[in-house]
Design a protein around this motif. Structure first.
Motif, short mmCIF file in Angstrom:
data_model
loop_
_atom_site.label_atom_id
_atom_site.label_comp_id
_atom_site.label_asym_id
_atom_site.label_seq_id
_atom_site.Cartn_x
_atom_site.Cartn_y
_atom_site.Cartn_z
N UNK A 76 43.89 49.61 27.88
CA UNK A 76 43.78 48.24 28.38
C UNK A 76 42.01 47.02 28.05
N UNK A 77 41.14 48.22 29.04
CA UNK A 77 39.94 47.92 28.17
C UNK A 77 39.99 47.12 26.73
N UNK A 78 40.66 47.83 25.69
CA UNK A 78 40.64 47.97 24.51
C UNK A 78 41.35 45.94 24.79
N UNK A 79 42.68 46.13 24.81
CA UNK A 79 43.24 44.84 25.04
C UNK A 79 41.99 43.61 25.47
N UNK A 80 41.86 44.10 26.62
CA UNK A 80 40.65 42.40 27.23
C UNK A 80 39.61 42.30 26.52
N UNK A 81 38.70 43.81 26.27
CA UNK A 81 37.60 43.86 25.66
C UNK A 81 38.13 42.16 24.05
N UNK A 82 39.30 42.91 23.24
CA UNK A 82 39.92 41.72 22.60
C UNK A 82 40.03 40.31 23.11
N UNK A 83 40.65 40.55 24.10
CA UNK A 83 41.32 38.66 24.57
C UNK A 83 39.33 38.02 24.63
N UNK A 84 38.28 38.62 25.33
CA UNK A 84 37.12 38.05 25.73
C UNK A 84 36.43 38.01 24.31
N UNK A 129 42.33 45.42 38.15
CA UNK A 129 41.44 44.30 38.85
C UNK A 129 40.55 43.95 37.33
N UNK A 130 40.85 42.83 36.62
CA UNK A 130 39.44 41.74 35.27
C UNK A 130 38.90 41.83 35.61
N UNK A 131 37.38 41.95 36.15
CA UNK A 131 36.66 40.89 36.88
C UNK A 131 35.92 40.47 34.90
N UNK A 132 35.64 39.75 34.47
CA UNK A 132 34.62 38.91 33.36
C UNK A 132 33.67 38.41 33.53
N UNK A 133 32.79 38.28 33.57
CA UNK A 133 31.04 37.48 33.20
C UNK A 133 31.30 37.12 32.44
N UNK A 134 30.92 35.91 31.53
CA UNK A 134 30.78 35.19 30.24
C UNK A 134 29.61 34.17 30.78
N UNK A 135 28.93 34.60 29.87
CA UNK A 135 27.18 33.12 29.78
C UNK A 135 27.45 32.39 29.03
N UNK A 136 27.84 30.71 30.21
CA UNK A 136 28.12 29.91 29.72
C UNK A 136 27.00 28.91 29.38
N UNK A 137 26.56 28.47 30.86
CA UNK A 137 25.53 27.03 30.25
C UNK A 137 24.33 27.38 30.71
N UNK A 138 24.08 28.89 30.69
CA UNK A 138 22.63 29.28 31.04
C UNK A 138 21.58 28.86 30.28
N UNK A 139 20.47 28.30 31.32
CA UNK A 139 19.04 28.30 29.74
C UNK A 139 18.25 28.97 30.18
N UNK A 140 18.20 30.63 30.96
CA UNK A 140 17.10 31.11 31.36
C UNK A 140 18.17 31.65 32.39
#
Length: 247
Positions: A76-84, A129-140
């Motif tokens: 499951x970790x493999x599939x989620x990491x590939x999707x992200x 429960x799959x939690x994902x945090x992605x840095x999108x607009x952060x400048x600092x």
């Protein structure tokens, strides 16, 4: 399926905590997703905090019901990491990779993190429960973070975090649907093809010892296999080895 029910929260302590509370109240449709504009106590792996200014980034959790035995939970970790990774590469390009076990990197900088928490009923894997945090607009970023990067820093433009989160759900869904018996080897090979530092000499630390080694394989149980300069091979489980970066 993932993201068909997409909920936007103004603020919560953690999207994983929020998802856990909803599941404890009763059944939830698989693939339900919760996006938060703000987290007051975001969680990363091994008890670390996940920092994000309000409204800037993807803070997302989804509830899944993998039809897998617990012995296969690394897949499951493999599939989620590939999707992200597929998602971030679609915007940031081919220099996107997966740092073992499931961080998303652009070059040698961290763009996203994944935290999977399980709900068990006896020996039954009821929910992940799959939690994902992605840095999108952060400048600092906070000074204590070693090597973060955001999509805005890479591309030079701002993005709609909610719309990107919905696109992330589609990428996750595609990889999740591949998580069926008979395709595990295919998924694992795809994972290794996107693995950060794969077959590349680099420095690591284990039990206080700094050494140079090359990642040669990822085993089906999730262990990392490295080859030291001496030619000796060693296996490392989660939390047992530290990737060392040049300052």
């Amino acid at each position: 399926m993932i993201g068909k029910y997409f909920n936007v929260l103004d603020s919560t302590d953690s999207t994983n905590n929020y998802a856990m509370a909803r599941l404890n109240e009763g059944p939830v449709a698989e693939g339900t997703a919760w996006f938060a504009m703000e987290q007051t106590a975001g969680k990363g792996q091994r008890g670390k905090a996940w920092h994000s200014p309000p409204g800037e980034n993807i803070l997302l959790s989804t509830a899944l019901q993998p039809a897998l035995p617990l012995t296969e939970q690394f897949m499951l970790s493999v599939a989620v990491a590939l999707g992200a990774c597929d998602f971030f590469a679609a915007y940031a390009g081919d220099e996107t990779s997966i740092k073992w076990s499931n961080d998303i990197y652009w070059r040698d900088r961290k763009a996203a993190g994944i935290l999977i928490e399980n709900i068990l009923r006896g020996s039954i894997w009821q929910y992940a429960i799959v939690g994902i945090g992605v840095n999108i607009n952060a400048a600092r970023f906070p000074e204590q973070l070693v090597n973060p990067v955001s999509l805005r820093q890479i591309t030079g433009r701002e993005w709609d975090a909610i719309e990107l989160a919905k696109d992330l759900c589609q990428h996750l869904d595609r990889r999740y649907r591949q998580l069926v018996p008979g395709r595990f080897e295919e998924l694992l090979e795809a994972y290794k093809s996107r693995l950060f530092r794969f077959n590349t000499p680099a420095f690591y630390r284990k039990d206080g010892e700094l050494f140079q080694a090359t990642i040669r394989d990822v085993l089906p149980d999730g262990k990392l296999q490295l080859e030291k300069e001496s030619g000796d091979r060693m296996d490392a489980g989660f939390g047992e080895i530290e990737f060392v970066f040049a300052k």
